[in-house]
Design a protein around this motif. Structure first.
Motif, PDB file in Angstrom:
ATOM      1  N   LEU A 174       0.911  -1.284  -0.130  1.00  0.00           N
ATOM      2  CA  LEU A 174       0.033   0.134   0.104  1.00  0.00           C
ATOM      3  C   LEU A 174       0.726   1.270  -0.099  1.00  0.00           C
ATOM      4  O   LEU A 174       2.081   1.218   0.379  1.00  0.00           O
ATOM      5  N   TRP A 175       0.291   2.262  -0.378  1.00  0.00           N
ATOM      6  CA  TRP A 175       1.110   3.644  -0.273  1.00  0.00           C
ATOM      7  C   TRP A 175       1.184   4.051   0.910  1.00  0.00           C
ATOM      8  O   TRP A 175       0.419   3.865   1.668  1.00  0.00           O
ATOM      9  N   SER A 189       6.499  20.580  -3.002  1.00  0.00           N
ATOM     10  CA  SER A 189       5.975  19.342  -3.296  1.00  0.00           C
ATOM     11  C   SER A 189       5.945  18.242  -1.944  1.00  0.00           C
ATOM     12  O   SER A 189       6.453  18.664  -1.093  1.00  0.00           O
ATOM     13  N   GLN A 190       5.441  17.165  -2.343  1.00  0.00           N
ATOM     14  CA  GLN A 190       5.294  15.946  -1.049  1.00  0.00           C
ATOM     15  C   GLN A 190       5.486  14.936  -2.293  1.00  0.00           C
ATOM     16  O   GLN A 190       5.024  14.653  -3.272  1.00  0.00           O
ATOM     17  N   SER A 191       5.772  13.670  -1.340  1.00  0.00           N
ATOM     18  CA  SER A 191       5.811  12.577  -1.938  1.00  0.00           C
ATOM     19  C   SER A 191       5.433  11.233  -1.031  1.00  0.00           C
ATOM     20  O   SER A 191       5.312  11.447   0.135  1.00  0.00           O
ATOM     21  N   ARG A 192       5.181  10.141  -1.391  1.00  0.00           N
ATOM     22  CA  ARG A 192       4.787   9.020  -0.959  1.00  0.00           C
ATOM     23  C   ARG A 192       5.347   7.951  -1.726  1.00  0.00           C
ATOM     24  O   ARG A 192       5.590   8.229  -2.836  1.00  0.00           O
ATOM     25  N   ASP A 193       5.624   7.019  -1.212  1.00  0.00           N
ATOM     26  CA  ASP A 193       6.151   5.728  -1.724  1.00  0.00           C
ATOM     27  C   ASP A 193       5.589   4.431  -1.346  1.00  0.00           C
ATOM     28  O   ASP A 193       4.666   4.333  -0.371  1.00  0.00           O
ATOM     29  N   ARG A 194       5.814   3.398  -2.173  1.00  0.00           N
ATOM     30  CA  ARG A 194       5.277   2.172  -1.782  1.00  0.00           C
ATOM     31  C   ARG A 194       6.421   1.042  -2.381  1.00  0.00           C
ATOM     32  O   ARG A 194       7.293   1.379  -3.111  1.00  0.00           O
ATOM     33  N   LYS A 195       6.629  -0.156  -1.730  1.00  0.00           N
ATOM     34  CA  LYS A 195       7.477  -0.912  -1.995  1.00  0.00           C
ATOM     35  C   LYS A 195       7.135  -2.168  -2.848  1.00  0.00           C
ATOM     36  O   LYS A 195       5.817  -2.720  -2.492  1.00  0.00           O
ATOM     37  N   CYS A 196       8.026  -3.013  -3.428  1.00  0.00           N
ATOM     38  CA  CYS A 196       7.710  -4.321  -4.068  1.00  0.00           C
ATOM     39  C   CYS A 196       8.147  -5.344  -3.135  1.00  0.00           C
ATOM     40  O   CYS A 196       9.205  -6.007  -3.111  1.00  0.00           O
ATOM     41  N   ASN A 197       7.218  -5.702  -2.020  1.00  0.00           N
ATOM     42  CA  ASN A 197       7.454  -6.600  -1.246  1.00  0.00           C
ATOM     43  C   ASN A 197       6.506  -7.458  -0.943  1.00  0.00           C
ATOM     44  O   ASN A 197       6.349  -8.054   0.399  1.00  0.00           O
ATOM     45  N   ASN A 198       5.175  -7.505  -1.420  1.00  0.00           N
ATOM     46  CA  ASN A 198       4.098  -8.273  -1.079  1.00  0.00           C
ATOM     47  C   ASN A 198       3.955  -9.376  -1.779  1.00  0.00           C
ATOM     48  O   ASN A 198       3.906  -9.505  -3.023  1.00  0.00           O
TER      49      ASN A 198
END
Length: 198
Positions: A174-175, A189-198
């Protein structure tokens, strides 16, 4: 030597009269790796019998009532051939807990045997080591190390004999939350991320 009656003397146990030998010839000893029975012999060289597999004899002139007179191979060693003067150590990846054996046993599937002398190879639980996660060893493969899973396969468990699981692409988590804005006034600016770990 001749007896008083002029006939050849009987050879002592563990020795024999070689075929074609003269009366005055000395009786010959059974060679190392062989034994003769306890009965006095005037027979030919076939009197001496090979030690059985799993046994050896390093001395000459040995005699007994049975092949068990030859020494049994110690645990951690073996002898697959008859008529030998010594035993062979178990190869890496194999062990032998019993004495007097013709062969050694391979570590079980999912385990491997590292290098070591015959004293170490007498005990399966002490010698055979469990393969770690991500590695495997097939049954009776006589390997000194476990193999890494091939590309595209994986094994999350320990002590396994194969890598049956197919590696698949991961999915995104999830984000996450937005970071604080880079400025308090004007354009930021703002940022958010998600990971390739699911």
């Amino acid at each position: 030597s001749p007896s008083s009656g002029g006939t050849c003397a009987v050879c002592m146990p563990g020795t024999f009269k070689a075929e074609g030998a003269q009366c005055l010839a000395a009786c010959a000893q059974c060679a190392a790796g062989k034994f003769g029975d306890n009965q006095p012999s005037t027979s030919v060289a076939t009197y001496c019998v090979d030690c059985a597999t799993g046994r050896y004899e390093s001395q000459t002139g040995t005699h007994s009532d049975a092949a068990s007179s030859c020494t049994a191979c110690a645990a951690g060693t073996h002898q697959s051939l008859e008529g030998k003067t010594s035993c062979d150590g178990c190869a890496d990846g194999t062990y032998q807990t019993a004495t007097g054996q013709a062969s050694c046993d391979a570590c079980a599937a999912g385990k491997y045997g590292n290098s070591g002398g015959s004293a170490v190879k007498q005990n399966e639980s002490a010698y055979c080591t469990t393969c770690a996660a991500g590695k495997y060893n097939e049954l009776h493969d006589h390997k000194e190390v476990c193999e890494s899973c091939p590309a595209g396969k994986h094994q999350p468990l320990v002590g396994m004999n194969s890598c049956p699981f197919i590696a698949i692409d991961g999915d995104f988590s999830l984000w996450g939350s937005y970071t604080p804005c880079t400025t308090t006034c004007g354009t930021g600016s703002q940022s958010r991320d998600r990971k390739c770990n699911n």
